[in-house]
Write a protein that holds these residues in place. Structure first.
Motif, PDB file in Angstrom:
ATOM      1  N   PHE A 182      -0.534  16.822   3.605  1.00  0.00           N
ATOM      2  CA  PHE A 182      -0.737  15.504   3.617  1.00  0.00           C
ATOM      3  C   PHE A 182      -0.211  14.538   2.810  1.00  0.00           C
ATOM      4  CE2 PHE A 182      -3.524  11.605   3.413  1.00  0.00           C
ATOM      5  CZ  PHE A 182      -3.600  11.201   4.481  1.00  0.00           C
ATOM      6  N   ILE A 183      -0.231  14.668   1.533  1.00  0.00           N
ATOM      7  CA  ILE A 183       0.403  13.884   0.816  1.00  0.00           C
ATOM      8  C   ILE A 183       1.878  13.656   1.117  1.00  0.00           C
ATOM      9  CG2 ILE A 183       1.139  13.538  -1.575  1.00  0.00           C
ATOM     10  CD1 ILE A 183      -1.833  12.605  -1.186  1.00  0.00           C
ATOM     11  N   GLU A 184       2.504  14.817   1.372  1.00  0.00           N
ATOM     12  CA  GLU A 184       3.931  14.834   1.546  1.00  0.00           C
ATOM     13  C   GLU A 184       4.387  13.962   2.809  1.00  0.00           C
ATOM     14  OE1 GLU A 184       7.468  18.080   2.611  1.00  0.00           O
ATOM     15  OE2 GLU A 184       5.545  18.674   2.866  1.00  0.00           O
ATOM     16  N   LYS A 185       3.484  14.080   3.882  1.00  0.00           N
ATOM     17  CA  LYS A 185       3.696  13.244   4.964  1.00  0.00           C
ATOM     18  C   LYS A 185       3.472  11.793   4.908  1.00  0.00           C
ATOM     19  CE  LYS A 185       2.708  16.821   8.240  1.00  0.00           C
ATOM     20  NZ  LYS A 185       4.051  16.861   8.875  1.00  0.00           N
ATOM     21  N   SER A 186       2.615  11.391   3.762  1.00  0.00           N
ATOM     22  CA  SER A 186       2.417   9.956   3.519  1.00  0.00           C
ATOM     23  C   SER A 186       3.473   9.302   2.668  1.00  0.00           C
ATOM     24  CB  SER A 186       0.895   9.909   3.094  1.00  0.00           C
ATOM     25  OG  SER A 186       0.807  10.705   2.030  1.00  0.00           O
ATOM     26  N   LEU A 187       4.236  10.163   1.834  1.00  0.00           N
ATOM     27  CA  LEU A 187       5.042   9.452   0.891  1.00  0.00           C
ATOM     28  C   LEU A 187       6.464   9.811   1.257  1.00  0.00           C
ATOM     29  CD1 LEU A 187       3.601  11.029  -2.374  1.00  0.00           C
ATOM     30  CD2 LEU A 187       3.453   8.941  -1.535  1.00  0.00           C
ATOM     31  N   LYS A 188       6.580  10.845   2.114  1.00  0.00           N
ATOM     32  CA  LYS A 188       8.284  10.827   2.537  1.00  0.00           C
ATOM     33  C   LYS A 188       8.920   9.864   3.141  1.00  0.00           C
ATOM     34  CE  LYS A 188      10.829  14.553   4.992  1.00  0.00           C
ATOM     35  NZ  LYS A 188      10.940  15.776   5.813  1.00  0.00           N
ATOM     36  N   ASN A 189      10.234   9.703   2.582  1.00  0.00           N
ATOM     37  CA  ASN A 189      11.021   8.561   3.092  1.00  0.00           C
ATOM     38  C   ASN A 189      11.788   9.318   4.288  1.00  0.00           C
ATOM     39  OD1 ASN A 189      12.779   6.603   3.618  1.00  0.00           O
ATOM     40  ND2 ASN A 189      13.880   6.601   1.735  1.00  0.00           N
ATOM     41  N   ASP A 190      11.399   8.524   5.487  1.00  0.00           N
ATOM     42  CA  ASP A 190      12.080   9.209   7.074  1.00  0.00           C
ATOM     43  C   ASP A 190      13.214   8.359   7.236  1.00  0.00           C
ATOM     44  OD1 ASP A 190      10.305  11.163   7.368  1.00  0.00           O
ATOM     45  OD2 ASP A 190       8.709   9.735   7.920  1.00  0.00           O
ATOM     46  N   GLU A 191      13.761   7.424   6.491  1.00  0.00           N
ATOM     47  CA  GLU A 191      14.810   6.559   6.763  1.00  0.00           C
ATOM     48  C   GLU A 191      16.097   7.305   6.870  1.00  0.00           C
ATOM     49  OE1 GLU A 191      14.812   3.205   4.161  1.00  0.00           O
ATOM     50  OE2 GLU A 191      13.105   2.381   5.145  1.00  0.00           O
ATOM     51  N   LEU A 213       7.860  10.639 -11.899  1.00  0.00           N
ATOM     52  CA  LEU A 213       8.271  11.574 -10.768  1.00  0.00           C
ATOM     53  C   LEU A 213       7.990  10.548  -9.636  1.00  0.00           C
ATOM     54  CD1 LEU A 213       6.094  14.842 -11.216  1.00  0.00           C
ATOM     55  CD2 LEU A 213       8.536  14.414 -11.894  1.00  0.00           C
ATOM     56  N   ILE A 214       7.400   9.537  -9.496  1.00  0.00           N
ATOM     57  CA  ILE A 214       7.352   8.720  -8.432  1.00  0.00           C
ATOM     58  C   ILE A 214       8.666   7.619  -8.465  1.00  0.00           C
ATOM     59  CG2 ILE A 214       5.966   6.488  -7.521  1.00  0.00           C
ATOM     60  CD1 ILE A 214       3.417   7.784  -8.399  1.00  0.00           C
ATOM     61  N   LEU A 215       8.695   7.303  -9.994  1.00  0.00           N
ATOM     62  CA  LEU A 215      10.131   6.412 -10.141  1.00  0.00           C
ATOM     63  C   LEU A 215      11.308   7.323  -9.626  1.00  0.00           C
ATOM     64  CD1 LEU A 215       9.188   4.782 -13.360  1.00  0.00           C
ATOM     65  CD2 LEU A 215       9.625   3.715 -11.300  1.00  0.00           C
ATOM     66  N   LYS A 216      11.331   8.430  -9.877  1.00  0.00           N
ATOM     67  CA  LYS A 216      12.294   9.478  -9.706  1.00  0.00           C
ATOM     68  C   LYS A 216      12.513   9.630  -7.889  1.00  0.00           C
ATOM     69  CE  LYS A 216      14.087  14.129  -9.932  1.00  0.00           C
ATOM     70  NZ  LYS A 216      15.668  13.731 -10.128  1.00  0.00           N
ATOM     71  N   ASN A 250      13.979  19.791  -7.095  1.00  0.00           N
ATOM     72  CA  ASN A 250      14.824  18.779  -7.685  1.00  0.00           C
ATOM     73  C   ASN A 250      14.237  17.539  -7.396  1.00  0.00           C
ATOM     74  OD1 ASN A 250      16.574  20.877  -8.655  1.00  0.00           O
ATOM     75  ND2 ASN A 250      17.160  21.341  -6.512  1.00  0.00           N
ATOM     76  N   THR A 251      13.926  17.212  -5.958  1.00  0.00           N
ATOM     77  CA  THR A 251      13.773  15.862  -5.442  1.00  0.00           C
ATOM     78  C   THR A 251      12.260  15.189  -6.364  1.00  0.00           C
ATOM     79  OG1 THR A 251      12.315  16.429  -3.663  1.00  0.00           O
ATOM     80  CG2 THR A 251      14.877  16.202  -3.338  1.00  0.00           C
ATOM     81  N   GLY A 252      12.352  14.099  -6.421  1.00  0.00           N
ATOM     82  CA  GLY A 252      10.945  13.323  -6.984  1.00  0.00           C
ATOM     83  C   GLY A 252       9.817  13.711  -6.231  1.00  0.00           C
ATOM     84  N   LEU A 253      10.013  13.739  -4.994  1.00  0.00           N
ATOM     85  CA  LEU A 253       8.902  13.906  -3.916  1.00  0.00           C
ATOM     86  C   LEU A 253       8.311  15.505  -4.232  1.00  0.00           C
ATOM     87  CD1 LEU A 253       6.831  13.398  -1.680  1.00  0.00           C
ATOM     88  CD2 LEU A 253       8.693  13.890   0.075  1.00  0.00           C
ATOM     89  N   ASP A 281      15.685   8.756  -6.050  1.00  0.00           N
ATOM     90  CA  ASP A 281      16.602   9.581  -5.316  1.00  0.00           C
ATOM     91  C   ASP A 281      16.431   9.556  -3.852  1.00  0.00           C
ATOM     92  OD1 ASP A 281      14.389  11.142  -4.494  1.00  0.00           O
ATOM     93  OD2 ASP A 281      14.534  12.361  -6.482  1.00  0.00           O
ATOM     94  N   GLY A 282      15.485   8.710  -3.335  1.00  0.00           N
ATOM     95  CA  GLY A 282      15.235   8.444  -1.963  1.00  0.00           C
ATOM     96  C   GLY A 282      14.409   9.454  -1.302  1.00  0.00           C
ATOM     97  N   SER A 283      13.799  10.245  -2.061  1.00  0.00           N
ATOM     98  CA  SER A 283      12.769  11.265  -1.288  1.00  0.00           C
ATOM     99  C   SER A 283      11.606  10.594  -0.877  1.00  0.00           C
ATOM    100  CB  SER A 283      12.667  12.569  -2.085  1.00  0.00           C
ATOM    101  OG  SER A 283      12.259  12.260  -3.515  1.00  0.00           O
ATOM    102  N   ILE A 284      11.297   9.411  -1.712  1.00  0.00           N
ATOM    103  CA  ILE A 284       9.978   8.583  -1.370  1.00  0.00           C
ATOM    104  C   ILE A 284      10.149   7.277  -0.852  1.00  0.00           C
ATOM    105  CG2 ILE A 284       7.979   7.824  -2.543  1.00  0.00           C
ATOM    106  CD1 ILE A 284       8.007  10.079  -4.637  1.00  0.00           C
ATOM    107  N   ARG A 285       9.371   6.844   0.025  1.00  0.00           N
ATOM    108  CA  ARG A 285       9.321   5.423   0.425  1.00  0.00           C
ATOM    109  C   ARG A 285       9.588   4.382  -0.568  1.00  0.00           C
ATOM    110  NH1 ARG A 285       3.757   5.366   2.980  1.00  0.00           N
ATOM    111  NH2 ARG A 285       4.282   3.364   2.837  1.00  0.00           N
ATOM    112  N   LYS A 286      10.274   3.505  -0.331  1.00  0.00           N
ATOM    113  CA  LYS A 286      10.616   2.466  -1.342  1.00  0.00           C
ATOM    114  C   LYS A 286       9.529   1.403  -1.591  1.00  0.00           C
ATOM    115  CE  LYS A 286      15.646   3.176  -1.377  1.00  0.00           C
ATOM    116  NZ  LYS A 286      15.411   4.218  -2.749  1.00  0.00           N
ATOM    117  N   ASP A 287       8.634   1.295  -0.352  1.00  0.00           N
ATOM    118  CA  ASP A 287       7.591   0.410  -0.194  1.00  0.00           C
ATOM    119  C   ASP A 287       6.317   0.658  -0.998  1.00  0.00           C
ATOM    120  OD1 ASP A 287       7.213   2.400   1.672  1.00  0.00           O
ATOM    121  OD2 ASP A 287       5.903   0.956   3.005  1.00  0.00           O
TER     122      ASP A 287
END
Length: 214
Positions: free
Chosen positions: A205-214, A145-148, A84-87, A152-158
């Motif tokens: 590794f990609i998951e850890k680098s992109l995941k939004n932890d906020e 997918l990155i935009l999604k 479901n999520t973009g990430l 949806d907040g699953s990827i960091r916004k920066d």
């Protein structure tokens, strides 16, 4: 079955035989070392028959590249539609590429040859245009997918979408290619880190680098 349908089926059957034969020879001998004479001989057809279906060896090869891209696209769509999520969709797109490498090594090798020579190919040839457009369609999936994921907040916004999509594409293609070239070395590298797990670890590794932890 009508005569027209019968003739159409025979044409498709011959084309499939030619492509299957060419796929095996291209994969085992490489593009440069393969000849249309050899493909015709192994297809049990006259050389002239091949040219009724394909204008040249390049045309035949790029028909296989295009077919490989269709397989990759199908794997990607199946994988990204399962989450479901973009990430998660981005991670599954990476897993789909790895699956393509593992399950279709012949098509993978054709696509990699195309990707490595894309910049020097004649962009005016129809088969090159079709292949390029399909390759870009697959790349554009990653951008969406990155935009999604940002939305949806699953990827960091920066994140810069264009830079990240290019980086992820280059990383994934490059890592899988290097793994393929050095697989024998990696198999004896670390008994606690099996070679086949390297690519799966890359996705983590990609998951850890992109995941939004906020």
């Amino acid at each position: 079955m009508t005569r027209k349908k019968y003739n159409e089926d025979k044409i498709l059957e011959k084309k499939r035989i030619i492509m299957q034969t060419a796929k095996e020879i291209f994969y085992n001998k490489g593009y440069e070392n393969t000849t249309m004479n050899e493909i015709a001989r192994n297809s049990k057809m006259a050389k002239g028959t091949l040219y009724l279906y394909f204008s040249s060896k390049k045309d035949l090869f790029f028909s296989l590249v295009y077919e490989g891209l269709l397989i990759l696209e199908d794997l990607i769509k199946n994988k990204i539609n399962a989450v479901n999520t973009g990430l998660d969709k981005i991670l599954n797109m990476g897993r789909a590429y790895i699956q393509f490498y593992r399950e279709y090594p012949d098509y993978y090798s054709f696509v990699i040859k195309y990707e490595s020579e894309k910049a020097i190919l004649d962009p005016s040839e129809i088969i090159i245009i079709n292949t390029y457009e399909k390759s870009e369609e697959i790349y554009d999936i990653l951008k969406l997918l990155i935009l999604k994921g940002i939305d949806d907040g699953s990827i960091r916004k920066d994140i810069d979408v264009n830079k990240l999509s290019m980086l992820l594409w280059l990383q994934t293609v490059g890592i899988v290619q290097q793994f393929n070239l050095r697989k024998k070395l990696y198999e004896n590298w670390d008994e606690d880190f099996p070679a086949e797990e390297i690519l799966d670890y890359y996705v983590m590794f990609i998951e850890k680098s992109l995941k939004n932890d906020e």
